[in-house]
Design an enzyme around this catalytic site. Sequence first.
Site, PDB file in Angstrom:
ATOM      1  N   SER A 187      59.702  -6.574  34.151  1.00 32.79           N
ATOM      2  CA  SER A 187      58.775  -7.015  35.203  1.00 32.79           C
ATOM      3  C   SER A 187      59.477  -6.994  36.545  1.00 32.79           C
ATOM      4  CB  SER A 187      58.304  -8.434  34.907  1.00 32.79           C
ATOM      5  OG  SER A 187      57.671  -8.967  36.058  1.00 32.79           O
ATOM      6  N   TYR A 214      60.282 -17.270  32.663  1.00 31.34           N
ATOM      7  CA  TYR A 214      59.759 -15.907  32.444  1.00 31.34           C
ATOM      8  C   TYR A 214      60.740 -14.868  32.988  1.00 31.34           C
ATOM      9  CZ  TYR A 214      56.819 -11.742  32.848  1.00 31.34           C
ATOM     10  OH  TYR A 214      56.332 -10.457  32.753  1.00 31.34           O
TER      11      TYR A 214
HETATM   12  N1  LIG Z   1      50.245  -8.100  33.943  1.00 31.22           N
HETATM   13  C1  LIG Z   1      51.288  -8.269  34.715  1.00 31.22           C
HETATM   14  O1  LIG Z   1      51.137  -8.706  35.880  1.00 31.22           O
HETATM   15  C2  LIG Z   1      52.664  -7.868  34.240  1.00 31.22           C
HETATM   16  C3  LIG Z   1      53.619  -7.565  35.214  1.00 31.22           C
HETATM   17  C4  LIG Z   1      54.890  -7.176  34.826  1.00 31.22           C
HETATM   18  C5  LIG Z   1      55.201  -7.097  33.473  1.00 31.22           C
HETATM   19  N2  LIG Z   1      54.251  -7.417  32.533  1.00 31.22           N
HETATM   20  C6  LIG Z   1      54.664  -7.300  31.129  1.00 31.22           C
HETATM   21  O2  LIG Z   1      53.911  -6.249  30.549  1.00 31.22           O
HETATM   22  C7  LIG Z   1      53.722  -6.469  29.158  1.00 31.22           C
HETATM   23  C8  LIG Z   1      52.262  -6.324  28.809  1.00 31.22           C
HETATM   24  O3  LIG Z   1      51.520  -7.259  29.554  1.00 31.22           O
HETATM   25  P1  LIG Z   1      49.963  -7.057  29.906  1.00 31.22           P
HETATM   26  O4  LIG Z   1      49.812  -7.303  31.354  1.00 31.22           O
HETATM   27  O5  LIG Z   1      49.436  -5.816  29.309  1.00 31.22           O
HETATM   28  O6  LIG Z   1      49.362  -8.372  29.194  1.00 31.22           O
HETATM   29  P2  LIG Z   1      48.321  -8.549  28.004  1.00 31.22           P
HETATM   30  O7  LIG Z   1      47.068  -7.795  28.283  1.00 31.22           O
HETATM   31  O8  LIG Z   1      48.229 -10.040  27.816  1.00 31.22           O
HETATM   32  O9  LIG Z   1      49.045  -7.882  26.750  1.00 31.22           O
HETATM   33  C9  LIG Z   1      50.063  -8.509  26.030  1.00 31.22           C
HETATM   34  C10 LIG Z   1      50.099  -7.924  24.631  1.00 31.22           C
HETATM   35  O10 LIG Z   1      51.173  -8.542  23.896  1.00 31.22           O
HETATM   36  C11 LIG Z   1      50.659  -8.897  22.614  1.00 31.22           C
HETATM   37  N3  LIG Z   1      51.395  -9.966  21.952  1.00 31.22           N
HETATM   38  C12 LIG Z   1      51.487 -11.282  22.309  1.00 31.22           C
HETATM   39  N4  LIG Z   1      52.237 -11.946  21.406  1.00 31.22           N
HETATM   40  C13 LIG Z   1      52.620 -11.035  20.460  1.00 31.22           C
HETATM   41  C14 LIG Z   1      53.403 -11.098  19.287  1.00 31.22           C
HETATM   42  N5  LIG Z   1      53.965 -12.257  18.872  1.00 31.22           N
HETATM   43  N6  LIG Z   1      53.596  -9.954  18.565  1.00 31.22           N
HETATM   44  C15 LIG Z   1      53.039  -8.793  18.959  1.00 31.22           C
HETATM   45  N7  LIG Z   1      52.272  -8.663  20.056  1.00 31.22           N
HETATM   46  C16 LIG Z   1      52.069  -9.781  20.807  1.00 31.22           C
HETATM   47  C17 LIG Z   1      49.223  -9.300  22.893  1.00 31.22           C
HETATM   48  O11 LIG Z   1      48.511  -9.310  21.678  1.00 31.22           O
HETATM   49  P3  LIG Z   1      47.377 -10.396  21.293  1.00 31.22           P
HETATM   50  O12 LIG Z   1      46.103  -9.756  21.742  1.00 31.22           O
HETATM   51  O13 LIG Z   1      47.506 -10.505  19.816  1.00 31.22           O
HETATM   52  O14 LIG Z   1      47.723 -11.659  22.017  1.00 31.22           O
HETATM   53  C18 LIG Z   1      48.805  -8.189  23.845  1.00 31.22           C
HETATM   54  O15 LIG Z   1      48.473  -7.021  23.141  1.00 31.22           O
HETATM   55  C19 LIG Z   1      54.318  -7.857  28.882  1.00 31.22           C
HETATM   56  O16 LIG Z   1      55.634  -7.687  28.348  1.00 31.22           O
HETATM   57  C20 LIG Z   1      54.393  -8.502  30.251  1.00 31.22           C
HETATM   58  O17 LIG Z   1      55.411  -9.469  30.340  1.00 31.22           O
HETATM   59  C21 LIG Z   1      53.003  -7.783  32.891  1.00 31.22           C
END
Ligand SMILES: NC(=O)c1ccc[n+]([C@@H]2O[C@H](COP(=O)([O-])OP(=O)(O)OC[C@H]3O[C@@H](n4cnc5c(N)ncnc54)[C@H](OP(=O)(O)O)[C@@H]3O)[C@@H](O)[C@H]2O)c1
Length: 249
Positions: free
Chosen positions: A127, A140
């Site tokens: 991130s 985080y």
């Molecule tokens: N959105 C942002 O602003 C942002 C910015 C920088 C980095 N990120 C990073 O990008 C990545 C994806 O985030 P996103 O924005 O796409 O969020 P998201 O839509 O909430 O996706 C997160 C995914 O992780 C899965 N997950 C949660 N706990 C898990 C577990 N124990 N085992 C396997 N899968 C699990 C969730 O599945 P469920 O549906 O089962 O919960 C979901 O598919 C994360 O690592 C996050 O830290 C996000």
Amino acid sequence: MNTILITGSSSGFGLETARYFLDRDWTVIATMRKPRKDVLPASERLRIVALDVTEAASISRALNEAGPIDALVNNAGAGLMGALEGVSMEAMRQLFELNTFGTMAMTQAALPGFRKQGSGVIVNVSSAVTLKPLPLLSAYTASKAAVETFSENLALEVELFGVRVRLVIPGRAPKTSFSATARDRSQNGIPEAYASWAKQVFSATPPQPAEITTADDVAKAVWQAVTDASSPFRILAGADAVKLAAQVA
Ligand SMILES: NC(=O)c1ccc[n+]([C@@H]2O[C@H](COP(=O)([O-])OP(=O)(O)OC[C@H]3O[C@@H](n4cnc5c(N)ncnc54)[C@H](OP(=O)(O)O)[C@@H]3O)[C@@H](O)[C@H]2O)c1
């Protein structure tokens, strides 16, 4: 035929990355805690596999079911917001189990296969919060900073087996489920002693910049990481991440 396994494919970046690789003729193993067939277009090249990255048995079952893969994307993750005093140790441990140890455990389990075939790419999703210190995000940021240094060191020890490691560093993506999940996990993250200061922090925060990151930006960055052997180790995803990196350089 190239095969990619993506963690956290039920929504957001993971889902879009699965779609992106499917559209480009890859075989995609889209892993989800609760497998859903309705979120991706049906394809002979798509397999939906159950995986919780915080459970060792689930990891070994998923990798057995997957068979040989060419790329692993450690994308599953969640956020946590609050002052250190307002976040329970249990919530922080759960966060590290997912963001940090989940990434390390998946990588460790996939490595023997990569090593035997003499090739493989590991893409870890971090991130842009790691680029510049921000208040109320210490746990985080630490969980992702650990992923970054882990990845840097790992890259040196696996390159002799033909295995590449890359970091994808997205900016803020308000359209995924990330913020809602972070809110649920954070609960009462701002204790009374921090309340008026936190108010000032939030009101001093300039209006959200026009630049944001989209799931498509992240899918493209993962594509570059996987398919371009000359890609940089750190790949920024999203106009805001690119802008912030230039500001802090
Ligand atoms: N959105 C942002 O602003 C942002 C910015 C920088 C980095 N990120 C990073 O990008 C990545 C994806 O985030 P996103 O924005 O796409 O969020 P998201 O839509 O909430 O996706 C997160 C995914 O992780 C899965 N997950 C949660 N706990 C898990 C577990 N124990 N085992 C396997 N899968 C699990 C969730 O599945 P469920 O549906 O089962 O919960 C979901 O598919 C994360 O690592 C996050 O830290 C996000």
